[in-house]
Design a protein around this motif. Sequence first.
Motif, PDB file in Angstrom:
ATOM      1  N   LYS A  34      -9.908  -7.955   3.460  1.00  0.00           N
ATOM      2  CA  LYS A  34      -8.739  -8.573   2.851  1.00  0.00           C
ATOM      3  C   LYS A  34      -9.144  -9.267   1.563  1.00  0.00           C
ATOM      4  CE  LYS A  34      -4.986 -11.820   3.708  1.00  0.00           C
ATOM      5  NZ  LYS A  34      -4.397 -12.793   4.655  1.00  0.00           N
ATOM      6  N   LYS A 235       2.921  -7.921  -6.272  1.00  0.00           N
ATOM      7  CA  LYS A 235       3.117  -8.078  -4.830  1.00  0.00           C
ATOM      8  C   LYS A 235       4.334  -7.271  -4.394  1.00  0.00           C
ATOM      9  CE  LYS A 235       3.372 -11.843  -1.438  1.00  0.00           C
ATOM     10  NZ  LYS A 235       3.445 -13.322  -1.299  1.00  0.00           N
ATOM     11  N   ASP A 236       4.143  -6.363  -3.426  1.00  0.00           N
ATOM     12  CA  ASP A 236       5.218  -5.484  -2.957  1.00  0.00           C
ATOM     13  C   ASP A 236       5.680  -5.941  -1.582  1.00  0.00           C
ATOM     14  OD1 ASP A 236       6.993  -3.506  -2.415  1.00  0.00           O
ATOM     15  OD2 ASP A 236       5.581  -1.839  -2.600  1.00  0.00           O
ATOM     16  N   ASN A 239       6.193  -3.334   1.195  1.00  0.00           N
ATOM     17  CA  ASN A 239       5.047  -2.611   1.746  1.00  0.00           C
ATOM     18  C   ASN A 239       3.999  -3.605   2.244  1.00  0.00           C
ATOM     19  OD1 ASN A 239       3.380  -0.484   2.467  1.00  0.00           O
ATOM     20  ND2 ASN A 239       2.606  -0.168   0.375  1.00  0.00           N
ATOM     21  N   ASN A 240       4.441  -4.531   3.086  1.00  0.00           N
ATOM     22  CA  ASN A 240       3.543  -5.509   3.699  1.00  0.00           C
ATOM     23  C   ASN A 240       2.761  -6.290   2.642  1.00  0.00           C
ATOM     24  OD1 ASN A 240       2.509  -6.828   5.959  1.00  0.00           O
ATOM     25  ND2 ASN A 240       0.728  -5.462   6.088  1.00  0.00           N
ATOM     26  N   ASN A 241       3.444  -6.551   1.507  1.00  0.00           N
ATOM     27  CA  ASN A 241       2.840  -7.328   0.418  1.00  0.00           C
ATOM     28  C   ASN A 241       1.581  -6.687  -0.160  1.00  0.00           C
ATOM     29  OD1 ASN A 241       4.817  -9.319   0.474  1.00  0.00           O
ATOM     30  ND2 ASN A 241       3.741 -10.487   2.054  1.00  0.00           N
ATOM     31  N   THR A 242       1.447  -5.370   0.019  1.00  0.00           N
ATOM     32  CA  THR A 242       0.317  -4.663  -0.563  1.00  0.00           C
ATOM     33  C   THR A 242       0.483  -4.598  -2.082  1.00  0.00           C
ATOM     34  OG1 THR A 242       0.101  -3.310   1.420  1.00  0.00           O
ATOM     35  CG2 THR A 242      -0.953  -2.480  -0.581  1.00  0.00           C
ATOM     36  N   LYS A 244       0.857  -3.468  -5.782  1.00  0.00           N
ATOM     37  CA  LYS A 244       1.351  -2.254  -6.421  1.00  0.00           C
ATOM     38  C   LYS A 244       0.906  -2.260  -7.877  1.00  0.00           C
ATOM     39  CE  LYS A 244       5.730  -2.069  -7.243  1.00  0.00           C
ATOM     40  NZ  LYS A 244       7.196  -1.944  -7.086  1.00  0.00           N
TER      41      LYS A 244
END
Length: 307
Positions: A34, A235-236, A239-242, A244
């Motif tokens: 992470k 921050k997306d 999409n689980n804050n993955t 982008k």
Amino acid sequence: MKNNKKGNRKVIIWSIIGVLAVASGIALYAMPKKTNYTEVKPMVGNLATNYSYSGSVEAKNRQTVLADKTMQINEIKVKEGQQVTTDSVLMTTVMGGEIKPKIAGEVSTIYVEENAQLMPGSKLIDIVDYSDLQLKVQVDEYDLSAVSIGKDATVTIHSFSKDVSGKITDVSKEGEYANGVTNFIATISLPKDSNLRVGMSAEAKVLNQSVSNVVLLPMSALQFDANNSPYVLIKDSNNNNTPKTVAVTLGINDGVHVEIKSGVTANDTVLVPPTVKPTGFGSGSPMRQSTKETATPQGSSGGAKGQ
């Protein structure tokens, strides 16, 4: 035989345990770690870029009073530090002549003594008008378009970290060539200020470009791909804050903040990897400002400040 079988069984069990331990270690090492990103919120505000020139404060008007003929000084009627006008008698000669200045100001230096015999051209007295000061700076030929007569300038006096307002009053018509470039002299008027002294170092800032109500990011939030094209990580939330990756189009920058023309809005959250320390403003915080920065949030009473 029984002991051999038991020994073989133990070896097999420990071998299995060892294989499982190694496999677990490899799996843990291979798992994605992470990343602790720093969140940066874009701001809507103003940005300005400036040309900057250094020089020293000088008096606009000064006169070195010279002997216009052979003479002998009879009496010196002023002293250093005294204020004089164009009607003031500075000194008299033994022949009854009176010597007066052509400008009003302060007697800064007296070069002669009473009864001195002088030749034509000898220095007598320096008169300086300290109430009317200016700044002269060198401007290279490529910046001449930025220093037109009548244009405003912000002058920073280094010795007491103070900004004063000036105006360009003259730009020399002839330059001096040195080190591959021709420099011209720009003269900037200064306001009356009792703290100003001749010889003080100063920096003049003249507006180059400015934009208003645009999206701004700290330059440290930018990243560049192999083709040197700028992008940011956003921050997306879908999409689980993955993070982008989003390409951005840049506008002007002042070395600290940059205008984002497309790719990011004020509603986005930009993620900055831990290897990059963002400067300027962070999540939910107002934009950092100092006398060196030019970015101001929308609605700020300060407007765009020069650099």
